[in-house]
Design a protein around this motif. Structure first.
Motif, short mmCIF file in Angstrom:
data_model
loop_
_atom_site.label_atom_id
_atom_site.label_comp_id
_atom_site.label_asym_id
_atom_site.label_seq_id
_atom_site.Cartn_x
_atom_site.Cartn_y
_atom_site.Cartn_z
N TYR A 63 4.10 -10.64 -13.16
CA TYR A 63 2.80 -9.94 -13.26
C TYR A 63 2.38 -9.42 -11.89
CZ TYR A 63 -2.22 -9.28 -13.97
OH TYR A 63 -3.48 -8.76 -14.01
N ARG A 64 2.54 -10.24 -10.86
CA ARG A 64 2.17 -9.82 -9.51
C ARG A 64 3.05 -8.66 -9.05
NH1 ARG A 64 4.26 -9.81 -5.07
NH2 ARG A 64 6.04 -10.96 -5.86
N ALA A 65 4.36 -8.76 -9.34
CA ALA A 65 5.30 -7.72 -8.92
C ALA A 65 5.04 -6.40 -9.64
CB ALA A 65 6.74 -8.17 -9.18
N LEU A 66 4.46 -6.46 -10.83
CA LEU A 66 4.17 -5.24 -11.59
C LEU A 66 3.10 -4.39 -10.91
CD1 LEU A 66 4.15 -6.32 -15.34
CD2 LEU A 66 5.48 -4.46 -14.35
N ARG A 67 2.18 -5.06 -10.18
CA ARG A 67 1.07 -4.38 -9.51
C ARG A 67 0.39 -3.42 -10.50
NH1 ARG A 67 5.05 -4.44 -5.74
NH2 ARG A 67 5.56 -2.25 -5.80
N ILE B 22 8.39 3.70 -16.46
CA ILE B 22 9.06 4.14 -15.23
C ILE B 22 8.32 3.60 -14.00
CG2 ILE B 22 9.52 6.16 -13.78
CD1 ILE B 22 10.17 7.70 -16.33
N GLN B 23 6.98 3.68 -14.02
CA GLN B 23 6.20 3.16 -12.90
C GLN B 23 6.39 1.65 -12.76
OE1 GLN B 23 3.58 4.83 -10.70
NE2 GLN B 23 4.33 3.01 -9.67
N ALA B 24 6.41 0.93 -13.90
CA ALA B 24 6.63 -0.52 -13.87
C ALA B 24 8.00 -0.83 -13.29
CB ALA B 24 6.49 -1.09 -15.28
N GLY B 25 9.01 -0.06 -13.69
CA GLY B 25 10.36 -0.26 -13.16
C GLY B 25 10.42 -0.05 -11.66
N VAL B 26 9.73 1.00 -11.19
CA VAL B 26 9.68 1.28 -9.74
C VAL B 26 9.07 0.08 -9.00
CG1 VAL B 26 8.61 2.69 -7.95
CG2 VAL B 26 9.57 3.78 -9.99
N ASN B 27 7.97 -0.43 -9.51
CA ASN B 27 7.28 -1.55 -8.84
C ASN B 27 8.15 -2.80 -8.79
OD1 ASN B 27 5.08 0.13 -8.56
ND2 ASN B 27 3.87 -0.82 -10.16
N LEU B 28 8.80 -3.12 -9.91
CA LEU B 28 9.61 -4.34 -9.99
C LEU B 28 10.86 -4.24 -9.12
CD1 LEU B 28 9.23 -4.94 -13.82
CD2 LEU B 28 8.35 -6.44 -12.03
N VAL B 29 11.54 -3.11 -9.18
CA VAL B 29 12.74 -2.93 -8.37
C VAL B 29 12.38 -2.91 -6.89
CG1 VAL B 29 14.59 -1.30 -7.79
CG2 VAL B 29 14.07 -1.79 -10.19
N PHE C 181 14.25 -8.16 -10.95
CA PHE C 181 15.11 -6.98 -10.90
C PHE C 181 15.57 -6.57 -12.29
CE2 PHE C 181 19.39 -5.13 -10.78
CZ PHE C 181 19.17 -4.02 -9.98
N LEU C 182 16.01 -7.54 -13.08
CA LEU C 182 16.51 -7.25 -14.42
C LEU C 182 15.41 -6.72 -15.34
CD1 LEU C 182 18.88 -10.32 -14.97
CD2 LEU C 182 19.52 -7.96 -14.43
N VAL C 183 14.20 -7.27 -15.20
CA VAL C 183 13.07 -6.75 -15.99
C VAL C 183 12.78 -5.31 -15.58
CG1 VAL C 183 10.61 -7.01 -16.50
CG2 VAL C 183 12.07 -9.03 -16.40
N GLY C 184 12.85 -5.04 -14.28
CA GLY C 184 12.62 -3.68 -13.80
C GLY C 184 13.65 -2.71 -14.36
N MET C 185 14.92 -3.11 -14.36
CA MET C 185 15.96 -2.25 -14.91
C MET C 185 15.79 -2.07 -16.42
SD MET C 185 17.52 -1.23 -12.28
CE MET C 185 18.87 -0.34 -13.07
N ALA C 186 15.29 -3.12 -17.08
CA ALA C 186 15.03 -3.02 -18.52
C ALA C 186 13.93 -1.98 -18.78
CB ALA C 186 14.63 -4.38 -19.07
N CYS C 187 12.91 -1.96 -17.91
CA CYS C 187 11.85 -0.95 -18.04
C CYS C 187 12.43 0.45 -17.92
CB CYS C 187 10.79 -1.16 -16.96
SG CYS C 187 9.74 -2.62 -17.21
N PHE C 188 13.32 0.66 -16.94
CA PHE C 188 13.98 1.95 -16.80
C PHE C 188 14.80 2.28 -18.06
CE2 PHE C 188 13.98 1.45 -11.94
CZ PHE C 188 12.92 2.32 -11.79
#
Length: 296
Positions: free
Chosen positions: A8-12, A60-67, A100-107
């Motif tokens: 949640y914090r990493a999602l910003r 896409i924005q969530a993926g950018v934030n997480l990665v 990282f994996l959650v971020g890639m899943a968002c992408f």
């Protein structure tokens, strides 16, 4: 629960307003140009396309934030457990790997939604824009690109999350007058790199210490502050110019209701750096919402 809090914090979440405003702007322009809900009839396909388009932008924005969180090791520094695991050639904690994996899943989900829209509407322009957006989103801090560390984060955030995302969401519904779409996207798009630079100003000392060569680190903190001020001024100046040339309705001047907020936010970089970033995000959201309403 701790893992959920870290994700949640990493999602910003406050920064997701960038994708929301840009994606919604493309949809509003499509409506304004008569490509959406033709003859005033709200049909099921168009409604689903609107929802999918908004979701893709936010993902896409969530993926950018997480990665970004993963590659800059921000969560890693907050974890007491030092146990790490080999991942992509480096040692990382389990939490970092999951982020990282959650971020890639968002992408991945965003790409799937994009492909569905491309296939249904048979729009090759949308495919090209979506591909550029996904690659650009990952490359923000993703290796081997990491253009943020080359001082190009502000420039590419303006292009990718501003005009490109607006045109991309617009192209789901229409494929004409693209230059007009780009011009209409400019005012609030200038606030996107301003938000990025506000983050650089807040984290300047840490970035210098960690060798993260952002625009403000490469060109100096004073120039970073100047760039922030110029970008905010451009947001309001572009409203005046585009209104004078009839590219925007006169109602868009209502965005000047946020000028006092912009001034107060600018002063925070000297008085309260912690509040500087979220207040810049709120400025972008307030400006964007008023702007979108004025276009209808």
């Amino acid at each position: 629960m701790k893992l959920i809090k870290d994700i949640y914090r990493a999602l910003r979440l406050f920064s997701l307003s960038i994708a929301f405003v840009s994606t919604a702007c493309g949809i509003v322009i499509a409506y304004k140009f008569g490509h959406l809900f033709k003859d005033g009839v709200i049909d099921l396909i168009s409604s689903i396309a609107v929802i999918f388009t908004l979701k893709a932008g936010l993902l896409i924005q969530a993926g950018v934030n997480l990665v970004n969180d993963y590659f800059e090791g921000k969560t890693d520094k907050l974890i007491d457990d030092d146990k790490k695991y080999p991942f992509l050639g480096v040692e990382r904690t389990k939490t970092e790997i999951i982020i990282f994996l959650v971020g890639m899943a968002c992408f991945g989900v965003a790409a799937l939604i994009g492909l569905l829209l491309v296939v249904y509407f048979k729009n090759i322009t949308l495919l090209i824009i979506g591909t550029i957006g996904l690659i650009g989103g990952y490359a923000y801090t993703g290796y081997p690109f990491n253009y943020k560390n080359k001082g190009l984060g502000a420039l590419f955030s303006f292009i990718l999350m501003g005009p490109l995302m607006v045109v991309g969401s617009y192209c789901v519904f229409g494929n004409t007058r693209l230059m007009d779409v780009v011009l209409i996207s400019l005012p609030f798009s200038f606030l996107i790199p301003a938000l990025l630079i506000s983050n650089e100003i807040r984290d300047y000392e840490k970035d210098v210490e960690n060798g993260i060569k952002t625009f403000s680190v490469r060109f100096g903190l004073k120039n970073g502050k100047r760039a922030y001020l110029i970008l905010v001024i451009l947001s309001y100046a572009s409203i005046i110019i585009l209104t004078l040339f009839k590219s925007l309705p006169s109602s868009s001047l209502l965005t000047f209701l946020t000028v006092f907020k912009a001034y107060k936010t600018y002063k925070l970089q000297y008085t309260n750096k912690r509040a500087f970033v979220p207040n810049t995000a709120y400025l972008h959201l307030m400006f964007g919402i008023i702007y979108l309403i004025s276009l209808l």
